[in-house]
Design an enzyme around this catalytic site. Sequence first.
Site, PDB file in Angstrom:
ATOM      1  CG  HIS A   1       0.498  -0.486   2.532  1.00  0.00           C
ATOM      2  ND1 HIS A   1      -0.183  -1.501   3.184  1.00  0.00           N
ATOM      3  CD2 HIS A   1       1.796  -0.609   2.919  1.00  0.00           C
ATOM      4  CE1 HIS A   1       0.658  -2.189   3.935  1.00  0.00           C
ATOM      5  NE2 HIS A   1       1.877  -1.669   3.784  1.00  0.00           N
ATOM      6  CD  GLU A   2       4.988   1.255   1.777  1.00  0.00           C
ATOM      7  OE1 GLU A   2       5.508   1.622   2.852  1.00  0.00           O
ATOM      8  OE2 GLU A   2       4.885   0.060   1.460  1.00  0.00           O
TER       9      GLU A   2
ATOM     10  CG  HIS B   1       4.108   1.807   6.953  1.00  0.00           C
ATOM     11  ND1 HIS B   1       3.934   0.951   8.024  1.00  0.00           N
ATOM     12  CD2 HIS B   1       4.111   1.017   5.846  1.00  0.00           C
ATOM     13  CE1 HIS B   1       3.827  -0.296   7.584  1.00  0.00           C
ATOM     14  NE2 HIS B   1       3.919  -0.280   6.265  1.00  0.00           N
TER      15      HIS B   1
ATOM     16  CG  HIS C   1       2.014   3.885  13.188  1.00  0.00           C
ATOM     17  ND1 HIS C   1       2.504   2.593  13.237  1.00  0.00           N
ATOM     18  CD2 HIS C   1       1.625   4.166  14.449  1.00  0.00           C
ATOM     19  CE1 HIS C   1       2.395   2.128  14.458  1.00  0.00           C
ATOM     20  NE2 HIS C   1       1.866   3.055  15.224  1.00  0.00           N
TER      21      HIS C   1
END
Length: 724
Positions: free
Chosen positions: A502-503, A506, A509
Amino acid sequence: MVKTVLLMAVSALAMGVAAPAMAQQAAPASADAQAKLIYQDWTGPYEGVPPWDKVSTEAFPMAIQAAMDELKAEFEAIATDSAEPSFQNTNLALEMTGEKMDRVFAMWGVYTSNLADKQVRAMQAEWAPKISKFYNQLTLDPRILGRIKSVYDRRETLGLNAQQKRLVERDYDGLVRGGALLDDAAKAQLITVNGQLAGLYSTFNEKLQADEEKYLVVTDQAELAGLPDSFVASLKSAAQERKVDGWVLVNTRSVMQPVLENATNRALREKVYRSYVMRGDNNDANDTNATIAQILKLRQQRAELLGFKTHAHLRMDDTMAKDPARAMDLMMKVWPAAVARVKQEVADMQAVADAEGAGLKIEPWDYRFYSEKVRKAKYDLDQNEIKPYFQLTKMIQGMFDAAGKLYDLEFKENTGEVPVFHPDVTTYVVTNKLTGENVGLFYMDAYARTGKRSGAWATSYRAQQRLGGDRNVLASNNNNFVKPASGEPALISLDDASTLFHEFGHALHSLLTDIEYPGLRGTPRDFVEYPSQVNENWLLTPYILENYATHYKTGKAIPAELVKKINASETFNQGFSTVEYLASAIVDMKLHFRTDPVADPRAFEKATLDEIGMPSELVMRHRLPQFGHLFSSDSYSAGYYSYLWSETMDADTWAAFEESGDVWNRKIADRFRKTLLSTGNETERVEAYRAFRGRDPDVNALLKRRGFPVTTAAASAPVAADRN
C-alpha cells in the site's frame, strides 16, 4: 495556489510528533552553517540529497526563518510588480517560489515524524503557530489576490493552454476558499483561529505520543504462551533496548495485533487491548478529549467565517465527492452488509468458544484470537503458517519487481552511498529500465522504534516537476514493523505485507508523476489513497507468491496448497475489517457534518456508535482520543471516508485487469499510468477516471470483493461526482 503555500505549509503543520532516535553524530558546524546546508541547494549525487549527516535540531529555527524570509521577499516582488498581471509574471512566478521552504520542510517533517525528542516537540509547538500565521499573511494579501483575479477574469482571452487555464482557475479558487475575499477584520480573525489550531494540533500530538511511549512489561515468559518464537524474541530485544528485565510490549498496532491473534493468555490480551484503545483517553495529563473539543469549536468557527455551513463542507469543497452527504451515502450503502457479516462472524467464533468450554462471551480482545480459530476450522489455515514465507526483504524485492513489470521501474539498493537519518533506513536508486534515466531515490524506513510516530506513511523529500528543468524524485516509505532479534530475518504478517505494498503505491504515484506545474501536482484527498490501494492487489498474485513468498529457513516457495487456502479465505473476516474502518469514517463525518461543535468527544463517540448499531464485539479502528488522522492536522478531517471512496475505484480498476485475463496486462497498466498516475491534478480526477474506465466506478466491484451481497441500487449509483 503556489505549491509551497498550499502544499508544503499544510504538510509541515500536519506532521505527527514522535520521539528520539538520531542516526547522526552532533554536527560540528555552527547552527548557521547547518541551516544553510538545509535550505540551500542540496549537494551530492542524484541531483542532490538531504544532508542528514551534517545537521542537527538546533539548525532548524534559523533554516525555517531564512526560508520564510526568502519566500516573503519572492511574494513581495510579485505583489509589487508594476507590469500588468499576466500568467507569466503572476501564476508562473508564484509557481517558481519557495524552493528553500520545500527543502526545509522536507527535512523538518522527518524530524517531527521520525526523530522527535522533547527538543523537537517543543520546537514544533513553538513554530507551528508562527508558520501558520506566516502562510496566512501571504495568501490573504489583497495585492496577490488582485493580480490572480485579474488573470482569472481574462483567462479566456490570454491564449492559455488547458493546463495553464486550470492552474489559473485553481489558484483563484484556492485563494477564495482560503479567505482572500474576507474583509480585514475577518482576515485577522481567520489568522488567529488558524494559529490556535496549529498549536492545538501540536498539543494533541504531544499528548498522544506520550501515551504511545508507554509499554507493558512481562516478567514471566509463560504469560506469552501462544506467541510465535520470532515475535517473543523481538519483545526481548525491545526490553534490552530499554534496559528492562523481561519482555516489553510497546503500545503500537504492530504489537497489539499479533498478541490479540495468538496469545492464549486472555488476561494478557485484554491488558494489551485496553492499553491500545485507551490511548489519549485516561483522564490524566495526556487525555486528548478537551483538546479535541477545542479543535472542533475552532474548525466550525473557521468554516462559518469562510462561508461554509460546516467543517465537512469546507474540507470537501475541493474533493471528488464534493458533498458530505454523498460520502455518507456511500458509507451507509456498505455499513448494513458489514454489520450483518460481523454478526455471522461472532456467531461462528462463539460456537468455537462454547465447543471448547471456554465459558466466555466474545469480547473485543477475543475477536482476533477466535477468528483465527474459525479460519483454521473453515479453511485449515493458520496465520502462523503464512508468516514464515513473508520475509520483509523478499517482499520488498517483490514489490520492486512488480513495479518493473508494470511501469518499467528498476530499484537497486545503494545503502551507504547517500546520508540517511537513522541506521535502519535503506536506500535504492530508481531508474527507467527502458531509457536508463534516473527517476530518483527511494528511502525505506521499515521498523518501529522509540522516536517514530505510529502507523505507516509515505512522503517525498523532492517531488517531480518539469517547470524550471526536469527534476527527479526523492520518495520515502515509513512503516512500523517489529524489528527482529539480531541475526534473525524480519517476518511480517499478510496484513503487514498489504501495508507494505500500500505505502509503496504512494511512492510509485510520486515516482511516476509527470507534470509541468507543481500547482497541479496534488490530488484531492479522496483520490490520494486510490493508487496505493490499487497497488495492494499484486501482492497475492501467483507470480509474486511463487517468486518472493519463500520460507525463511528452507528457501522453498510457499506451497500451492497454502496459496489455495489463502485465496479461499479471501473474504474471511471482512465484516470485522470493514466495520472497524467504517465506524471510524462514519464517526469522523458525523463529527464534522454539523453546525454545533461537539463538546464531549467521548460521549459523542459512544452515542454515534450506538445510533448506527456498532457491534459490541469490536472497537472502531481509530477511537477519537487517538485519531491522529483527524486531530494532528486538518489532513483527513471529514476525509477518512476517502479510503472507502478510493477503494471503490480501486476494486473497479482491479476488475479491469482481471477481466482482461492478465493482471499484468501492460496495455491496461500503461493506460492506468498515463491517465491517472502520471497526471497529478491536471484534469478533474472524475474525468480522468472516466477516461480510464469509460464510466464511473461501480460500487458492486467493492461489494463483491468483500463478499457482501450486491444490490441493484448500489450498482446504479455512480460514485464520482460531477463538478458544478
